[in-house]
Design a protein around this motif. Structure first.
Motif, PDB file in Angstrom:
ATOM      1  N   SER A   8       3.423   6.112  -8.149  1.00  0.00           N
ATOM      2  CA  SER A   8       3.804   4.812  -8.681  1.00  0.00           C
ATOM      3  C   SER A   8       5.142   4.360  -8.096  1.00  0.00           C
ATOM      4  CB  SER A   8       3.913   4.873 -10.208  1.00  0.00           C
ATOM      5  OG  SER A   8       2.715   5.366 -10.785  1.00  0.00           O
ATOM      6  N   LEU A  10       8.394   1.226  -8.825  1.00  0.00           N
ATOM      7  CA  LEU A  10       8.993   0.128  -9.575  1.00  0.00           C
ATOM      8  C   LEU A  10       9.671  -0.810  -8.596  1.00  0.00           C
ATOM      9  CD1 LEU A  10      10.037  -1.290 -12.183  1.00  0.00           C
ATOM     10  CD2 LEU A  10      11.962   0.325 -12.153  1.00  0.00           C
ATOM     11  N   HIS A 107      -0.121   2.632  -8.501  1.00  0.00           N
ATOM     12  CA  HIS A 107       0.320   1.860  -9.659  1.00  0.00           C
ATOM     13  C   HIS A 107       1.676   1.236  -9.347  1.00  0.00           C
ATOM     14  CE1 HIS A 107      -2.785   4.222 -11.692  1.00  0.00           C
ATOM     15  NE2 HIS A 107      -2.176   5.308 -11.257  1.00  0.00           N
ATOM     16  N   LEU A 109       4.845  -1.400 -10.872  1.00  0.00           N
ATOM     17  CA  LEU A 109       5.537  -2.247 -11.843  1.00  0.00           C
ATOM     18  C   LEU A 109       6.481  -3.175 -11.098  1.00  0.00           C
ATOM     19  CD1 LEU A 109       6.701   0.228 -14.663  1.00  0.00           C
ATOM     20  CD2 LEU A 109       4.695  -1.273 -14.684  1.00  0.00           C
ATOM     21  N   MET A 111       9.680  -6.049 -12.002  1.00  0.00           N
ATOM     22  CA  MET A 111      10.531  -6.639 -13.024  1.00  0.00           C
ATOM     23  C   MET A 111      11.698  -7.359 -12.365  1.00  0.00           C
ATOM     24  SD  MET A 111      12.487  -3.202 -14.435  1.00  0.00           S
ATOM     25  CE  MET A 111      13.631  -4.115 -15.492  1.00  0.00           C
ATOM     26  N   LEU A 123       9.612   1.476 -19.635  1.00  0.00           N
ATOM     27  CA  LEU A 123       9.097   1.693 -18.283  1.00  0.00           C
ATOM     28  C   LEU A 123       8.134   2.882 -18.263  1.00  0.00           C
ATOM     29  CD1 LEU A 123      12.383   1.211 -16.207  1.00  0.00           C
ATOM     30  CD2 LEU A 123      10.554  -0.452 -16.543  1.00  0.00           C
ATOM     31  N   ALA A 126       4.874   1.799 -19.824  1.00  0.00           N
ATOM     32  CA  ALA A 126       4.116   0.909 -18.941  1.00  0.00           C
ATOM     33  C   ALA A 126       3.386   1.700 -17.855  1.00  0.00           C
ATOM     34  CB  ALA A 126       5.052  -0.129 -18.315  1.00  0.00           C
ATOM     35  N   LEU A 127       4.074   2.652 -17.249  1.00  0.00           N
ATOM     36  CA  LEU A 127       3.433   3.482 -16.228  1.00  0.00           C
ATOM     37  C   LEU A 127       2.308   4.315 -16.826  1.00  0.00           C
ATOM     38  CD1 LEU A 127       6.651   4.590 -14.331  1.00  0.00           C
ATOM     39  CD2 LEU A 127       4.799   3.193 -13.370  1.00  0.00           C
ATOM     40  N   LEU A 130      -0.828   2.164 -17.250  1.00  0.00           N
ATOM     41  CA  LEU A 130      -1.557   1.980 -15.994  1.00  0.00           C
ATOM     42  C   LEU A 130      -2.324   3.242 -15.628  1.00  0.00           C
ATOM     43  CD1 LEU A 130       1.085   0.050 -13.846  1.00  0.00           C
ATOM     44  CD2 LEU A 130      -0.954  -0.898 -14.940  1.00  0.00           C
ATOM     45  N   MET A 148       8.394  -8.199 -17.186  1.00  0.00           N
ATOM     46  CA  MET A 148       7.849  -7.137 -16.353  1.00  0.00           C
ATOM     47  C   MET A 148       6.337  -7.244 -16.338  1.00  0.00           C
ATOM     48  SD  MET A 148       8.109  -2.984 -16.746  1.00  0.00           S
ATOM     49  CE  MET A 148       7.090  -3.026 -18.223  1.00  0.00           C
ATOM     50  N   GLY A 150       2.832  -5.036 -14.522  1.00  0.00           N
ATOM     51  CA  GLY A 150       2.358  -3.915 -13.724  1.00  0.00           C
ATOM     52  C   GLY A 150       0.876  -4.066 -13.426  1.00  0.00           C
TER      53      GLY A 150
END
Length: 205
Positions: A8, A10, A107, A109, A111, A123, A126-127, A130, A148, A150
Motif C-alpha cells: 500500500s 499513502l 491499495h 490512500l 489525502m 489511516l 482505512a488501509l 481496503l 481522504m 482510498g
C-alpha cells in the motif's frame, strides 16, 4: 523501512508554500506570509502523523513541481518520495495519481495536508478496510467535502466533471460510488483548516 502494509501507499497532496497562493481563506486575518507559514506547519503535522506508525510507503505529491526548497526539506526530514502532480484540475490530478500508484501498489490512500483530526489510527483503519474487501474508503469532512479517499482500482468517474470546494462534494461522490457499485467504507467525519476559525481551533489543540 519495514511497514505494516507493504502493498500500500499513502499519497499526500501539497502545494508549494508560496505567499498569496496557499491558505488564502485565512486572509486577511493572517497575512499572506503567515498563511504560507500555517500551510508549512500543517504539512509537517500531516507528515508527522503519516509516520507515527510504520504503515506504508508515503509519497508527497507536489504542485507545481518538486523543486521548491520546502519539498526538498520534507524529503530530508522524512523517508518519503517526492512526486509531481499532473492534470488540469484537482479531479484530473487525483485520478492520475491513483492510476499511477495503482500500477505499483494494490491499495492507495490519498489525502491533503490540512486535516488535524485525521489520526494515524484512522489511516490504519482505512488501509485495513481496503485490505478486507472494500472497493473504496473515504473520510467525509464536516464542510461537505472529504479529506481522504482510498481505492483498490482506478475510478475516474469519481473525479471527472466534478466541481470542487463546495458543500455537496461528499454527497455527489457518495452517489457516484453507489452508481458504480462500489463497496464504500466511510470513516467518521473530520474537520480541516480552511478558514481562520479552523486555524484558531487547530492552534488551540
Amino acid at each position: 523501512m519495514q511497514t505494516l502494509f507493504p502493498d500500500s501507499v499513502l499519497l499526500i497532496f501539497c502545494k508549494a508554500p508560496i505567499p498569496g497562493q496557499v491558505k488564502t481563506r485565512l486572509q486577511p486575518a493572517l497575512s499572506a506570509e503567515q498563511a504560507a507559514a500555517a500551510h508549512r506547519q500543517l504539512t509537517y503535522m500531516t507528515l508527522d502523523r503519516a509516520f507515527q506508525q510504520p504503515l506504508c510507503a508515503v509519497e508527497l505529491h507536489c504542485a507545481p513541481d518538486t523543486g521548491h526548497d520546502f519539498f526538498q526539506d520534507c524529503a530530508r526530514r522524512y523517508p518519503l518520495t517526492l512526486k509531481m502532480q499532473h492534470g488540469a484540475d484537482l479531479g484530473e490530478r487525483m485520478h492520475r495519481a491513483f492510476a499511477d500508484a495503482l500500477g505499483r501498489y494494490r491499495h492507495v490512500l490519498l489525502m491533503g495536508c490540512d486535516c488535524p483530526s485525521l489520526s494515524d489510527d484512522d489511516l490504519h483503519w482505512a488501509l485495513t478496510a481496503l485490505h478486507e474487501g472494500h472497493d473504496a474508503v473515504i473520510a467525509p469532512a464536516d464542510d461537505g467535502g472529504y479529506v481522504m479517499i482510498g481505492l483498490n482500482e482506478p475510478q475516474p468517474k469519481l473525479f471527472s466533471d466534478m466541481s470542487w470546494s463546495h458543500d455537496q462534494v461528499m454527497t455527489i461522490t457518495r452517489s457516484r460510488a453507489k452508481d458504480i457499485g462500489l463497496n464504500l467504507c466511510e470513516l467518521d467525519s473530520q474537520w480541516d483548516v480552511d478558514i481562520y476559525l479552523d486555524w484558531l481551533r487547530y492552534s488551540a489543540m
